[in-house]
Motif scaffolding. Structure first.
Motif, PDB file in Angstrom:
ATOM      1  N   GLY A 125      -3.014  11.181  11.043  1.00 47.92           N
ATOM      2  CA  GLY A 125      -3.717  11.132   9.765  1.00 47.92           C
ATOM      3  C   GLY A 125      -3.024  11.827   8.619  1.00 47.92           C
ATOM      4  N   ARG A 126      -1.840  12.361   8.838  1.00 44.63           N
ATOM      5  CA  ARG A 126      -1.159  13.119   7.791  1.00 44.63           C
ATOM      6  C   ARG A 126      -0.695  12.248   6.633  1.00 44.63           C
ATOM      7  N   TYR A 127      -0.185  11.057   6.933  1.00 47.91           N
ATOM      8  CA  TYR A 127       0.258  10.136   5.888  1.00 47.91           C
ATOM      9  C   TYR A 127       0.388   8.737   6.464  1.00 47.91           C
ATOM     10  N   CYS A 128       0.545   7.754   5.584  1.00 46.97           N
ATOM     11  CA  CYS A 128       0.921   6.406   5.974  1.00 46.97           C
ATOM     12  C   CYS A 128       2.035   5.961   5.038  1.00 46.97           C
ATOM     13  N   LEU A 129       2.803   4.970   5.478  1.00 48.20           N
ATOM     14  CA  LEU A 129       3.905   4.439   4.679  1.00 48.20           C
ATOM     15  C   LEU A 129       3.759   2.925   4.638  1.00 48.20           C
ATOM     16  N   ILE A 130       3.750   2.383   3.413  1.00 48.85           N
ATOM     17  CA  ILE A 130       3.492   0.965   3.197  1.00 48.85           C
ATOM     18  C   ILE A 130       4.632   0.370   2.379  1.00 48.85           C
ATOM     19  N   ASP A 131       5.190  -0.741   2.859  1.00 44.36           N
ATOM     20  CA  ASP A 131       6.182  -1.503   2.103  1.00 44.36           C
ATOM     21  C   ASP A 131       5.421  -2.474   1.212  1.00 44.36           C
ATOM     22  N   MET A 132       5.743  -2.485  -0.090  1.00 42.07           N
ATOM     23  CA  MET A 132       5.026  -3.320  -1.051  1.00 42.07           C
ATOM     24  C   MET A 132       6.002  -4.272  -1.733  1.00 42.07           C
ATOM     25  N   GLY A 158       2.551  -9.324 -10.689  1.00 47.09           N
ATOM     26  CA  GLY A 158       1.697  -8.777  -9.639  1.00 47.09           C
ATOM     27  C   GLY A 158       1.403  -7.300  -9.819  1.00 47.09           C
ATOM     28  N   GLY A 159       0.471  -6.822  -9.021  1.00 43.59           N
ATOM     29  CA  GLY A 159       0.064  -5.422  -9.033  1.00 43.59           C
ATOM     30  C   GLY A 159      -1.454  -5.322  -8.958  1.00 43.59           C
ATOM     31  N   PRO A 160      -1.958  -4.160  -8.576  1.00 44.64           N
ATOM     32  CA  PRO A 160      -3.403  -3.965  -8.399  1.00 44.64           C
ATOM     33  C   PRO A 160      -4.117  -3.721  -9.729  1.00 44.64           C
ATOM     34  N   PRO A 161      -5.448  -3.822  -9.724  1.00 47.51           N
ATOM     35  CA  PRO A 161      -6.211  -3.447 -10.917  1.00 47.51           C
ATOM     36  C   PRO A 161      -6.259  -1.927 -11.054  1.00 47.51           C
ATOM     37  N   PRO A 162      -6.692  -1.437 -12.211  1.00 46.92           N
ATOM     38  CA  PRO A 162      -6.842   0.015 -12.365  1.00 46.92           C
ATOM     39  C   PRO A 162      -7.763   0.594 -11.292  1.00 46.92           C
ATOM     40  N   HIS A 163      -7.362   1.758 -10.768  1.00 48.91           N
ATOM     41  CA  HIS A 163      -8.129   2.401  -9.705  1.00 48.91           C
ATOM     42  C   HIS A 163      -7.758   3.883  -9.644  1.00 48.91           C
ATOM     43  N   ARG A 164      -8.456   4.594  -8.780  1.00 50.02           N
ATOM     44  CA  ARG A 164      -8.131   5.990  -8.492  1.00 50.02           C
ATOM     45  C   ARG A 164      -8.647   6.303  -7.095  1.00 50.02           C
ATOM     46  N   HIS A 165      -8.108   7.357  -6.512  1.00 48.34           N
ATOM     47  CA  HIS A 165      -8.543   7.750  -5.178  1.00 48.34           C
ATOM     48  C   HIS A 165      -8.237   9.220  -4.959  1.00 48.34           C
ATOM     49  N   ASP A 166      -8.830   9.791  -3.921  1.00 48.29           N
ATOM     50  CA  ASP A 166      -8.719  11.241  -3.728  1.00 48.29           C
ATOM     51  C   ASP A 166      -7.572  11.624  -2.800  1.00 48.29           C
ATOM     52  N   PHE A 167      -6.497  10.858  -2.807  1.00 47.48           N
ATOM     53  CA  PHE A 167      -5.296  11.198  -2.052  1.00 47.48           C
ATOM     54  C   PHE A 167      -4.080  10.946  -2.926  1.00 47.48           C
ATOM     55  N   GLU A 168      -2.970  11.566  -2.542  1.00 47.80           N
ATOM     56  CA  GLU A 168      -1.709  11.450  -3.291  1.00 47.80           C
ATOM     57  C   GLU A 168      -0.989  10.165  -2.896  1.00 47.80           C
ATOM     58  N   GLU A 169      -0.236   9.619  -3.847  1.00 44.85           N
ATOM     59  CA  GLU A 169       0.637   8.480  -3.571  1.00 44.85           C
ATOM     60  C   GLU A 169       2.025   8.792  -4.105  1.00 44.85           C
ATOM     61  N   LEU A 170       3.024   8.505  -3.296  1.00 45.04           N
ATOM     62  CA  LEU A 170       4.412   8.618  -3.722  1.00 45.04           C
ATOM     63  C   LEU A 170       5.032   7.236  -3.596  1.00 45.04           C
ATOM     64  N   PHE A 171       5.513   6.703  -4.714  1.00 46.39           N
ATOM     65  CA  PHE A 171       6.140   5.386  -4.740  1.00 46.39           C
ATOM     66  C   PHE A 171       7.645   5.553  -4.881  1.00 46.39           C
ATOM     67  N   ARG A 227      11.480 -10.976 -12.021  1.00 45.00           N
ATOM     68  CA  ARG A 227      12.035 -10.919 -10.662  1.00 45.00           C
ATOM     69  C   ARG A 227      11.083 -10.140  -9.754  1.00 45.00           C
ATOM     70  N   PRO A 228      11.067 -10.438  -8.456  1.00 43.17           N
ATOM     71  CA  PRO A 228      10.220  -9.672  -7.532  1.00 43.17           C
ATOM     72  C   PRO A 228      10.637  -8.191  -7.510  1.00 43.17           C
ATOM     73  N   ALA A 229       9.677  -7.344  -7.258  1.00 39.47           N
ATOM     74  CA  ALA A 229       9.936  -5.904  -7.108  1.00 39.47           C
ATOM     75  C   ALA A 229       9.511  -5.502  -5.697  1.00 39.47           C
ATOM     76  N   ARG A 230      10.106  -4.407  -5.240  1.00 35.80           N
ATOM     77  CA  ARG A 230       9.761  -3.902  -3.912  1.00 35.80           C
ATOM     78  C   ARG A 230       9.774  -2.391  -3.961  1.00 35.80           C
ATOM     79  N   MET A 231       8.791  -1.781  -3.318  1.00 37.87           N
ATOM     80  CA  MET A 231       8.757  -0.325  -3.224  1.00 37.87           C
ATOM     81  C   MET A 231       8.064   0.073  -1.940  1.00 37.87           C
ATOM     82  N   GLN A 232       8.249   1.330  -1.591  1.00 39.69           N
ATOM     83  CA  GLN A 232       7.503   1.901  -0.486  1.00 39.69           C
ATOM     84  C   GLN A 232       6.531   2.917  -1.067  1.00 39.69           C
ATOM     85  N   CYS A 233       5.365   2.983  -0.454  1.00 38.61           N
ATOM     86  CA  CYS A 233       4.309   3.880  -0.919  1.00 38.61           C
ATOM     87  C   CYS A 233       3.870   4.755   0.248  1.00 38.61           C
TER      88      CYS A 233
END
Length: 167
Positions: free
Chosen positions: A42-49, A55-68, A108-114
Motif C-alpha cells: 500500500g505504500r505506492y502504485c506506479l501507472i504508465d499513462m 486527452g487527459g482527465p477532468p479537473p479533480h483532487r485527491h488526498d494522496f500525492e502524485e509524481l508524474f 502527438r501522443p504523450a506518455r508519462m508514468q505516475c
C-alpha cells in the motif's frame, strides 16, 4: 532503528511485455498498472499513462500525492488554476488535496508514468475504466450512454477512493 527485513515482501520487476499487466481506457487515455499497492504493501502504485492529443482527465483532487515523470511529448498541467507546460524528461509533483488536471495540447501522443502515494488510485482506475488488451491498444469508442454510465460510476466511487471530481 531500522525494522527487520520482511521476507514476505517480494522483489518486483516490471517487464512491458508481460501478459500480467492490466491496462484500462479512461477518458480516451490508456493507463497500465505497472506496480500495484498489493505489491508495495500500500505504500505506492506506479501507472504508465498514454495520452493522445487532446486527452487527459477532468479537473479533480485527491488526498494522496502524485509524481508524474513525462517520458514522451508534452502536457499542459493546470495546478490550482495556474498552467505550466511540461516536456519529456521533466517531472511534476502534485501535493495531496490540490485541484489539478492535465491535457495533451500537442498534436502527438504523450506518455508519462505516475506514482501515487499511498496506493489506491490504480484500484479506482480498475473499477471505473474499460479494460483493454495492452498499453498500446486503442481505447474503445464509447456511445453517449456508455460515457454517461462511466461518468456516473466514477462519481459514485470517487469518495471511496479518496478522490473528488471537480466537474
Amino acid at each position: 532503528m531500522i525494522p527487520s527485513d520482511d521476507p514476505n515482501r517480494q522483489l518486483t520487476v516490471v517487464r512491458p511485455s508481460s501478459d500480467e499487466l492490466r491496462s484500462v481506457a479512461l477518458v480516451g487515455d490508456v493507463y497500465t498498472i505497472l506496480v500495484s499497492g498489493a505489491q508495495t504493501s500500500g505504500r505506492y502504485c506506479l501507472i504508465d499513462m498514454r495520452i493522445p492529443p487532446g486527452g487527459g482527465p477532468p479537473p479533480h483532487r485527491h488526498d494522496f500525492e502524485e509524481l508524474f515523470l513525462v517520458q514522451e511529448g508534452q502536457l499542459l498541467f493546470t495546478f490550482r488554476g495556474e498552467e505550466v507546460v511540461v516536456h519529456a524528461g521533466e517531472s511534476v509533483n502534485i501535493p495531496a488535496n490540490a485541484p489539478h488536471f492535465f491535457r495533451n495540447v500537442s498534436d502527438r501522443p504523450a506518455r508519462m508514468q505516475c506514482m501515487c502515494t499511498p496506493a489506491g488510485q490504480e484500484e479506482y482506475f480498475l473499477q471505473v475504466a474499460v479494460p483493454v488488451e495492452s498499453a498500446t491498444a486503442e481505447p474503445p469508442t464509447l456511445s453517449e450512454s456508455e460515457q454517461a454510465e462511466s461518468r456516473e460510476r466514477a462519481m459514485r466511487l470517487a469518495d471511496q477512493y479518496r478522490t473528488e471530481l471537480l466537474i
